[in-house]
Design a protein around this motif. Sequence first.
Motif, short mmCIF file in Angstrom:
data_model
loop_
_atom_site.label_atom_id
_atom_site.label_comp_id
_atom_site.label_asym_id
_atom_site.label_seq_id
_atom_site.Cartn_x
_atom_site.Cartn_y
_atom_site.Cartn_z
N SER A 1 101.75 46.26 34.53
CA SER A 1 102.74 46.37 33.45
C SER A 1 102.17 45.82 32.14
CB SER A 1 104.00 45.58 33.81
OG SER A 1 104.87 45.51 32.70
N PRO A 2 102.36 46.54 31.03
CA PRO A 2 101.90 46.02 29.74
C PRO A 2 102.66 44.78 29.30
CG PRO A 2 103.21 47.99 29.43
CD PRO A 2 102.97 47.87 30.91
N TRP A 3 103.82 44.52 29.91
CA TRP A 3 104.59 43.32 29.56
C TRP A 3 103.98 42.06 30.15
CZ3 TRP A 3 108.31 43.83 25.96
CH2 TRP A 3 108.79 45.12 25.72
N ALA A 4 103.03 42.20 31.05
CA ALA A 4 102.39 41.04 31.66
C ALA A 4 100.88 41.10 31.58
CB ALA A 4 102.81 40.93 33.13
N ARG A 5 100.35 42.17 31.02
CA ARG A 5 98.90 42.39 31.00
C ARG A 5 98.17 41.24 30.31
NH1 ARG A 5 98.45 47.22 27.99
NH2 ARG A 5 98.92 48.40 29.87
N LEU A 6 97.02 40.87 30.87
CA LEU A 6 96.19 39.80 30.32
C LEU A 6 94.88 40.39 29.80
CD1 LEU A 6 96.61 37.08 33.09
CD2 LEU A 6 97.80 37.21 30.90
N GLU A 7 94.50 39.97 28.61
CA GLU A 7 93.20 40.38 28.11
C GLU A 7 92.11 39.62 28.86
OE1 GLU A 7 94.57 37.03 25.34
OE2 GLU A 7 95.43 38.72 26.46
N THR A 8 90.94 40.21 28.95
CA THR A 8 89.80 39.61 29.64
C THR A 8 88.60 39.63 28.70
OG1 THR A 8 88.92 41.67 30.55
CG2 THR A 8 90.70 40.58 31.80
N PRO A 9 87.53 38.91 29.04
CA PRO A 9 86.31 39.01 28.23
C PRO A 9 85.82 40.45 28.11
CG PRO A 9 86.17 37.10 29.65
CD PRO A 9 87.41 37.84 30.06
N GLU A 10 85.99 41.25 29.18
CA GLU A 10 85.52 42.63 29.17
C GLU A 10 86.37 43.49 28.23
OE1 GLU A 10 83.85 40.50 32.28
OE2 GLU A 10 86.00 40.82 31.95
N THR A 11 87.68 43.33 28.25
CA THR A 11 88.52 44.14 27.36
C THR A 11 88.32 43.74 25.91
OG1 THR A 11 90.48 42.69 27.54
CG2 THR A 11 90.24 44.45 29.17
N LEU A 12 88.09 42.46 25.65
CA LEU A 12 87.81 42.05 24.27
C LEU A 12 86.46 42.58 23.80
CD1 LEU A 12 89.04 38.32 24.24
CD2 LEU A 12 90.20 40.33 23.29
N ALA A 13 85.48 42.57 24.69
CA ALA A 13 84.15 43.08 24.32
C ALA A 13 84.21 44.56 23.98
CB ALA A 13 83.16 42.83 25.44
N ALA A 14 85.15 45.29 24.60
CA ALA A 14 85.26 46.73 24.36
C ALA A 14 85.89 47.07 23.02
CB ALA A 14 86.07 47.38 25.49
N ILE A 15 86.52 46.09 22.37
CA ILE A 15 87.20 46.34 21.09
C ILE A 15 86.18 46.37 19.96
CG2 ILE A 15 88.88 45.44 19.44
CD1 ILE A 15 90.33 44.15 21.85
#
Length: 469
Positions: free
Chosen positions: A178-192
Amino acid sequence: EAPAAPGPPPADPRLLSYPDLSISFPKPERVFLPNGLLIYLFVDHELPLIDLGMYVKTGSIYDPPEKAGLAEVATLLMRTGGTRDLTPDQVDEALEFMPARLSLDAGTDAVAGSLSTRKESFPDALKILAAMLTAPRFDADRLALEKARLVEEIHRRWDDPGTIADLNFRLLVYGARSPWARLETPETLAAITRQDLVDFQTRYFHPNNTVLGVAGDFQPAAMKALLKDVLGSWRQAKITPPKVAPIKDDIPAGLHLIDRTLTQSSVEIGHLGISRFDPDKFPLKIASFILGEGGFASRLVQEVRSTRGLAYAVGGGVGIDSDRGLFEISCRTRARSTVEAIEVIRDVLQRFHDDGPTDDEVARAKESEINSFVFSLDGTVPYMQAFLYYDLYGYPRDYLQTYRDHLSKVTRADVARAIRRHIDPDRLVILVVGDPDAFDPPLAALKLGTAAVIRLNDDGTVAAAPASR
């Protein structure tokens, strides 16, 4: 004739009486710029200050899963990453010299902005804010710095047991995807990338997707001219946010454990709450105060802390101002008292569900909530901030004016009915963060089946959890 002198106070302080708290609501002027920007003007000449508040309809729930954290990073860089004409350092120096406080923060489904400064500095500060909204620089060096800082925060995510409990409880109740609980990770931040930030700003930051308010010491005609001059060239666009799947009410009731060698346990208990427009919103506001939000007057504090001495901190209630809030009770207790504290909370909850509140509890809760509401809006700026929030989400235009009336009309029967409808003691998610070897008795004594163990990675991600729904 002079008024009569007040008599002596009564010997029993419980017999003291006070006049009803009164509140006068500012009446803002509603203005539309030709580009569709909705503005509310709140004139207040008490102090030579001007405050601006704003909301933009976007947030983290629209982040692509593989780039979780995009709204946070983009909004942060709009504030700290400079503008087309000013470097990040030049922006900071200009705001500090004025002086002015300026913030932009992304939430789940809205970006909030604020600006506060002396009235003579407001035109220059407004121009900086406008440049952030329309022509952010997204400085590459500042982007790398901010991403590194956020990654470090992720690495420390599981340092605090309370944070562990809260974030993982949301994952359990809303669902891991769920996007209401989703947590960012080092990998998702690196992809930005920087282009992602540009695309985010281009997609959402437009006048027809924004509500803005200005409060303080100004003349309306001059302020309207200034706003039109500075923000009038801001261009409209068709806003098409990604579709967000509805929150499913298929609560994964059961017992969950995050094994940590701790002398205290952090416990979260609850399930999904209600939407912001649920007709039981006001009865549940009173119910939450009685159950766990009323401090030492609440049932949970009285029973778990004061009577049993099982916890220093315990409380909670039903979230009512969200697309779908949480019913959540939080408790911190000694490791050996973990099971006993959970049993007492469940017992308090069951009796509250079956018997409802007393007339006296309802009366005290209504008085406290009405009075706290008055103080929460004491001042033009706090009122403006609340007004903009409720305007953004489409609440009735007179919502704040009628709020106390809605609370006053709540009866004991209303509260009892709302509790039975929205709080289910048989469908609870129970999450414990603690050392199971120190629990006395063990979790098995709860007779809720074997606890599902959640394992966490050191990088702030969930390594293993119950299957997502």
